[in-house]
Design an enzyme around this catalytic site. Structure first.
Site, PDB file in Angstrom:
ATOM      1  N   MET A  42       0.854  -1.165   0.015  1.00  0.00           N
ATOM      2  CA  MET A  42      -0.027   0.033   0.119  1.00  0.00           C
ATOM      3  C   MET A  42       0.943   1.219   0.015  1.00  0.00           C
ATOM      4  O   MET A  42       0.467   2.291   0.459  1.00  0.00           O
ATOM      5  CB  MET A  42      -0.954   0.071   1.323  1.00  0.00           C
ATOM      6  CG  MET A  42      -1.847  -1.098   1.024  1.00  0.00           C
ATOM      7  SD  MET A  42      -3.450  -0.785   2.141  1.00  0.00           S
ATOM      8  CE  MET A  42      -2.972  -0.507   3.809  1.00  0.00           C
ATOM      9  N   HIS A  69       9.599  -3.511   3.508  1.00  0.00           N
ATOM     10  CA  HIS A  69       9.043  -3.638   2.308  1.00  0.00           C
ATOM     11  C   HIS A  69      10.400  -4.089   1.184  1.00  0.00           C
ATOM     12  O   HIS A  69      10.522  -4.898   0.475  1.00  0.00           O
ATOM     13  CB  HIS A  69       8.409  -2.396   1.727  1.00  0.00           C
ATOM     14  CG  HIS A  69       7.156  -2.141   2.198  1.00  0.00           C
ATOM     15  ND1 HIS A  69       7.051  -0.937   2.963  1.00  0.00           N
ATOM     16  CD2 HIS A  69       6.006  -2.742   1.983  1.00  0.00           C
ATOM     17  CE1 HIS A  69       5.789  -1.086   3.454  1.00  0.00           C
ATOM     18  NE2 HIS A  69       5.087  -1.874   2.944  1.00  0.00           N
ATOM     19  N   GLY A 111       4.497  -9.910   4.142  1.00  0.00           N
ATOM     20  CA  GLY A 111       5.374  -9.914   5.336  1.00  0.00           C
ATOM     21  C   GLY A 111       4.770 -10.828   6.595  1.00  0.00           C
ATOM     22  O   GLY A 111       3.370 -10.698   6.637  1.00  0.00           O
ATOM     23  N   GLN A 112       5.433 -11.436   7.090  1.00  0.00           N
ATOM     24  CA  GLN A 112       4.936 -12.213   8.241  1.00  0.00           C
ATOM     25  C   GLN A 112       4.209 -11.643   9.622  1.00  0.00           C
ATOM     26  O   GLN A 112       3.669 -11.694  10.143  1.00  0.00           O
ATOM     27  CB  GLN A 112       6.071 -13.149   8.793  1.00  0.00           C
ATOM     28  CG  GLN A 112       5.833 -13.879  10.281  1.00  0.00           C
ATOM     29  CD  GLN A 112       5.024 -14.790  10.184  1.00  0.00           C
ATOM     30  OE1 GLN A 112       4.650 -15.681   9.065  1.00  0.00           O
ATOM     31  NE2 GLN A 112       3.987 -14.891  11.247  1.00  0.00           N
ATOM     32  N   LYS A 113       4.669 -10.082   9.398  1.00  0.00           N
ATOM     33  CA  LYS A 113       4.037  -9.081  10.414  1.00  0.00           C
ATOM     34  C   LYS A 113       2.579  -9.124  10.629  1.00  0.00           C
ATOM     35  O   LYS A 113       2.044  -9.007  11.568  1.00  0.00           O
ATOM     36  CB  LYS A 113       4.540  -7.615   9.987  1.00  0.00           C
ATOM     37  CG  LYS A 113       3.945  -6.500  11.049  1.00  0.00           C
ATOM     38  CD  LYS A 113       4.697  -5.335  11.168  1.00  0.00           C
ATOM     39  CE  LYS A 113       4.021  -4.504  12.081  1.00  0.00           C
ATOM     40  NZ  LYS A 113       2.819  -4.014  11.284  1.00  0.00           N
ATOM     41  N   VAL A 132      10.892  -7.187   9.818  1.00  0.00           N
ATOM     42  CA  VAL A 132      12.028  -6.526   9.840  1.00  0.00           C
ATOM     43  C   VAL A 132      11.702  -5.584  11.048  1.00  0.00           C
ATOM     44  O   VAL A 132      10.781  -4.984  11.299  1.00  0.00           O
ATOM     45  CB  VAL A 132      12.231  -6.020   8.636  1.00  0.00           C
ATOM     46  CG1 VAL A 132      13.598  -4.960   8.748  1.00  0.00           C
ATOM     47  CG2 VAL A 132      12.395  -6.889   7.368  1.00  0.00           C
ATOM     48  N   SER A 160       4.453   1.277   8.342  1.00  0.00           N
ATOM     49  CA  SER A 160       3.992   2.445   7.673  1.00  0.00           C
ATOM     50  C   SER A 160       3.317   3.226   8.604  1.00  0.00           C
ATOM     51  O   SER A 160       3.556   4.328   8.494  1.00  0.00           O
ATOM     52  CB  SER A 160       3.174   2.337   6.369  1.00  0.00           C
ATOM     53  OG  SER A 160       3.829   1.512   5.708  1.00  0.00           O
TER      54      SER A 160
HETATM   55  O1  PAF Z   1      -0.302  -5.599   3.640  1.00  0.00           O
HETATM   56  C1  PAF Z   1      -0.636  -4.903   2.930  1.00  0.00           C
HETATM   57  O2  PAF Z   1       0.268  -3.859   2.472  1.00  0.00           O
HETATM   58  C2  PAF Z   1      -2.057  -5.022   2.195  1.00  0.00           C
HETATM   59  O3  PAF Z   1      -2.927  -5.429   3.150  1.00  0.00           O
HETATM   60  C3  PAF Z   1      -2.126  -5.479   0.980  1.00  0.00           C
HETATM   61  C4  PAF Z   1      -1.682  -7.257   0.891  1.00  0.00           C
HETATM   62  C5  PAF Z   1      -1.127  -4.897  -0.107  1.00  0.00           C
HETATM   63  C6  PAF Z   1      -3.508  -5.703   0.276  1.00  0.00           C
HETATM   64  O4  PAF Z   1      -3.756  -4.338   0.349  1.00  0.00           O
END
Ligand code: PAF
Length: 285
Positions: A30, A37, A147-149, A176, A186
């Site tokens: 997102m 990321h 991510g596992q988070k 991370v 974020s």
């Molecule tokens: O984890 C995220 O950033 C969001 O939930 C995803 C998987 C991109 C879906 O909008």
């Protein structure tokens, strides 16, 4: 690096890549990209010919009182980070093209979506599963990295892929953390200075429980209490849940085993930021 917003152009581009016999890796995001990321992109970069990342603040996964409007948006910075990580295509669709006016199809993954985040954020996983399946259909990746988070999100996506026979491999990337243990997110930018100072208590609690488990304590209530004890140093923190569940089914467990997940959601007292974190028992000492 190509930037594509048009959905039909993205479908054509990805179909052409696949018809040349090249593999595609997808990292859905997102935006507001950070080192967490970056690590997903690095994992994906090493495994595919063409690396695609999507940047889309998905409105359908935000509840009416959640932070959709103020969710951080920094597209220039995000694209620079993607370029540095060797992304080939950034896909940035428009909300009104992803969800046309009479949009009516939703993916609901029962059971695994129900507890924890699903209970506190009604409809959240319907939005997540729907947008992820749309990305899979548009991009046709060989694999996608998550991510596992967001441990429950991962479980929901795995279940959806299994149940609907979606031919995409799901890869989980480790959490991370900042040097003091706070999981990168974020939303960390919303934290006040004093909240930021106290926030490492979250990981300290998870790590303490993980150590207890490594020393032979399997009782879920004792392990969860250990997490809560550590959080008492974070004044006025609202704890939404501390859970010990199976990491695939998200069902609560009375006794922990390898692969059990301790997860937590809290809301900070000043900025009202919602933070989540987790550890898989047996994975950290
Ligand atoms: O984890 C995220 O950033 C969001 O939930 C995803 C998987 C991109 C879906 O909008």
């Amino acid at each position: 690096m190509k930037r594509i917003s048009d959905i039909d152009e993205m479908i054509r581009t990805c179909a052409a890549i696949r018809s040349e016999g090249k593999s595609i890796g997808l990292v859905p995001t997102m935006g507001a990209l950070h080192d967490g990321h970056r690590s997903l992109l690095k994992i994906a970069r090493g495994r595919c010919d063409i690396l695609v990342t999507s940047i889309f603040v998905n409105p359908s996964q935000f509840g009416p009182n959640e932070d959709l409007a103020k969710y951080p948006r920094q597209i220039g910075k995000d694209c620079a980070l993607c370029e540095a990580e060797g992304v080939d295509i950034v896909f940035m669709p428009l909300p009104n093209e992803m969800y046309v006016e009479d949009y009516s199809t939703w993916i609901k993954v029962d059971d695994v979506s129900a507890p924890l985040e699903g209970e506190r954020r009604p409809g959240h996983f319907i939005g997540v599963a729907t947008v992820v399946l749309k990305f899979f259909n548009i991009v046709t990746p060989n694999f996608a990295v998550f991510g596992q988070k967001d441990a429950q999100q991962l479980a929901v996506i795995r279940r959806m892929v299994r149940d609907l026979n979606v031919p995409v491999e799901i890869i989980a990337a480790p959490i991370v953390r900042e040097e003091d243990g706070l999981a990168m997110s974020s939303r960390n930018i919303y934290l006040s200075t004093s909240e930021r100072k106290s926030a490492p208590a979250i990981f300290r609690g998870l790590r303490a429980a993980s150590r207890l488990f490594a020393n032979g304590e399997f009782d879920a209530s004792i392990l969860c209490r250990r997490v809560r004890h550590e959080l008492s140093s974070f004044e006025k923190l609202a704890i939404e849940y501390v859970s010990l569940a199976d990491s695939l089914t998200m069902r609560e467990q009375v006794n922990a085993g390898d692969g059990s997940l301790i997860s937590i959601a809290v809301r900070t007292p000043e900025s009202g930021t919602r933070l989540i974190d987790n550890v898989i028992l047996g994975e950290i000492k």
